[in-house]
Write an enzyme that holds these catalytic residues in place. Structure first.
Site, PDB file in Angstrom:
ATOM      1  N   THR A  25      53.284   4.700  78.069  1.00  0.00           N
ATOM      2  CA  THR A  25      53.747   4.312  79.155  1.00  0.00           C
ATOM      3  C   THR A  25      52.692   3.008  79.563  1.00  0.00           C
ATOM      4  O   THR A  25      51.386   3.423  79.718  1.00  0.00           O
ATOM      5  CB  THR A  25      53.718   5.346  80.094  1.00  0.00           C
ATOM      6  OG1 THR A  25      54.720   6.046  79.790  1.00  0.00           O
ATOM      7  CG2 THR A  25      53.751   4.891  81.697  1.00  0.00           C
ATOM      8  N   ASN A 179      55.994  16.715  76.997  1.00  0.00           N
ATOM      9  CA  ASN A 179      55.206  16.283  78.205  1.00  0.00           C
ATOM     10  C   ASN A 179      55.766  16.342  79.473  1.00  0.00           C
ATOM     11  O   ASN A 179      55.355  16.012  80.484  1.00  0.00           O
ATOM     12  CB  ASN A 179      54.756  14.870  78.122  1.00  0.00           C
ATOM     13  CG  ASN A 179      53.825  14.512  76.722  1.00  0.00           C
ATOM     14  OD1 ASN A 179      53.461  15.441  76.136  1.00  0.00           O
ATOM     15  ND2 ASN A 179      53.724  13.283  76.457  1.00  0.00           N
ATOM     16  N   ASN A 236      51.781  17.845  83.600  1.00  0.00           N
ATOM     17  CA  ASN A 236      53.341  17.880  84.254  1.00  0.00           C
ATOM     18  C   ASN A 236      53.386  19.322  84.597  1.00  0.00           C
ATOM     19  O   ASN A 236      54.676  19.753  84.727  1.00  0.00           O
ATOM     20  CB  ASN A 236      54.375  17.089  83.923  1.00  0.00           C
ATOM     21  CG  ASN A 236      53.927  15.652  84.010  1.00  0.00           C
ATOM     22  OD1 ASN A 236      53.485  15.070  84.904  1.00  0.00           O
ATOM     23  ND2 ASN A 236      54.876  14.674  83.069  1.00  0.00           N
TER      24      ASN A 236
HETATM   25  C1  8OZ Z   1      50.960   8.999  81.061  1.00  0.00           C
HETATM   26  C2  8OZ Z   1      51.482   8.440  82.449  1.00  0.00           C
HETATM   27  C3  8OZ Z   1      52.812   8.355  82.501  1.00  0.00           C
HETATM   28  C4  8OZ Z   1      53.942   8.666  81.733  1.00  0.00           C
HETATM   29  C5  8OZ Z   1      54.040  10.801  78.658  1.00  0.00           C
HETATM   30  C6  8OZ Z   1      55.702   9.091  79.569  1.00  0.00           C
HETATM   31  O1  8OZ Z   1      53.190  11.461  78.745  1.00  0.00           O
HETATM   32  C7  8OZ Z   1      54.503   9.772  79.661  1.00  0.00           C
HETATM   33  C8  8OZ Z   1      53.398   9.413  80.366  1.00  0.00           C
HETATM   34  C9  8OZ Z   1      52.000   9.474  80.172  1.00  0.00           C
HETATM   35  O2  8OZ Z   1      55.026  10.940  77.623  1.00  0.00           O
END
Ligand code: 8OZ
Length: 369
Positions: A25, A179, A236
């Site tokens: 990203t 993630n 997350n």
């Molecule tokens: C970092 C910042 C925003 C998104 C992921 C798509 O960790 C991401 C992501 C990583 O898979």
């Protein structure tokens, strides 16, 4: 003995080496409309010496967006923008898959159609901060649990996005099941407390990911589809009561479908893009899960030159996926092969901005000149 620099058969494709560029990203798509543009094409083409490039996570629908300026693959303008990228990568001799993304609850009403609240398997608010459409950081809003009747529409959005990726000239697609985004939110019981046929048992929690995989394989053929997973990931606000049972089941199901590859993030990199922490004592995915998936196995997460060479030589992974080192070293395969010094990456320029920290990292040949 197999080397990181040997070719690799992936379905009907032959990759020129086993140094893979991770989905990264960067929040630099053209505005308004989240449309890939010439600068993005230049960035990816610079990295075409990878055995395979996996694109940055790309939202399949407006509902699937959760960060400012991440690209989409749901409008005709986005498809045309991605065509600039795939043409540039192919011209430079590379191959590129598109990563299909729906963020689920990792969003904010400012990204959502009609300013609605983000959607999730269950109405459980993640801890942490969200990026609004105007780049503010705020606490997450409570998401709304998706109705059972809405899930077929989400599968259809993935399928349409997979077709759009084909029209945009990609070589295949990767389903983002990692993630803490929508499909991972369904998989793990910390975020899925549904009582319908998409919640409860492992079979039920895996249903959406497998339906999506089947739908995109109808568009692409099974060999051109990969799936990314992050067992043990805590990024997350994720958690599961029995990750070994869950991800063993998922990998066995994907193995039976004979998809092109499984792409696993090592448990040592539990925080994914969030920071640079590495838990050296964590178990490896190959020890935990390799036996459950018979096809091509990609491993990601805090690799160095030394341990990347080693996992491929030992056959613990078929290829190694590099993120941060590919940001700062456009010619990473050549540098690893010749054991050249690596450029350091600058975390401050990872997300948003323009050329700085994106297309201006020097190639080894330039530096020597
Ligand atoms: C970092 C910042 C925003 C998104 C992921 C798509 O960790 C991401 C992501 C990583 O898979």
């Amino acid at each position: 003995m197999t080397s990181l620099f040997d070719t690799l058969k992936l379905g009907d494709l032959e990759l020129k080496n086993r140094v893979i560029m991770a989905p990264l990203t960067r929040m630099r798509s053209g505005q308004p409309g989240n449309i890939p543009h010439a600068l993005n094409a230049e960035y990816y083409a610079q990295r075409a010496s990878a055995g395979l490039i996996i694109s940055e996570a790309t939202q399949i629908s407006q509902q699937g967006q959760g960060y400012p300026a991440t690209p989409g693959i749901h409008s005709p303008e986005q498809v045309a923008g991605w065509k600039l990228v795939t043409d540039a990568v192919h011209k430079a001799g590379g191959k590129i898959f598109l990563q299909l993304w729906h963020v689920g609850r990792i969003s904010h009403s400012s990204h959502q159609p009609n300013g609605g609240v983000p959607v999730a398997p269950s109405a459980i608010t993640p801890s942490g901060m969200v990026f609004t459409a105007d780049w503010k950081q705020l606490p997450y809003e409570p998401p709304r649990a998706l109705e059972n009747s809405e899930l077929a529409g989400i599968v259809a959005d993935y399928k349409k996005a997979a077709q759009n990726a084909k029209d945009a000239g990609f070589d295949g697609v990767e389903v983002h099941g990692a993630n803490g985004y929508l499909l991972d939110q369904f998989l793990q019981d910390g975020s899925n407390q549904r009582s319908d046929n998409y919640g409860g048992s492992i079979e039920n929690r895996a249903r959406l990911l497998l339906e999506v995989t089947d739908a995109v394989a109808e568009v692409w053929g099974k060999g051109r589809v990969g799936v990314r997973l992050s067992p043990y990931g805590t990024f997350n606000d994720m958690s599961d009561g029995d990750p070994i049972a869950l991800f063993t089941y998922v990998l066995e199901q994907l193995s039976a479908r004979q998809i092109g590859y499984a792409h696993l993030i090592e448990p040592r990199s539990t925080s994914a893009g969030g920071n640079d922490a590495v838990l050296e004592e964590a178990p490896s995915t190959s020890a935990l899960f390799r036996k459950s998936f018979k096809g091509v196995f990609l491993s990601a997460g805090g690799y160095t030159r030394e341990n990347a060479l080693e996992v491929v030589e030992k056959g613990e992974a078929d290829a190694v996926v590099f993120g941060r080192l590919f940001i700062s070293n456009p010619d990473l395969p050549e540098r690893l092969k010749a054991n050249l010094p690596l450029n350091r990456y600058d975390r401050a320029t990872f997300y948003g901005g323009a050329e700085k920290g994106y297309t201006d990292y020097p190639f080894a040949a330039e530096k020597a000149a």
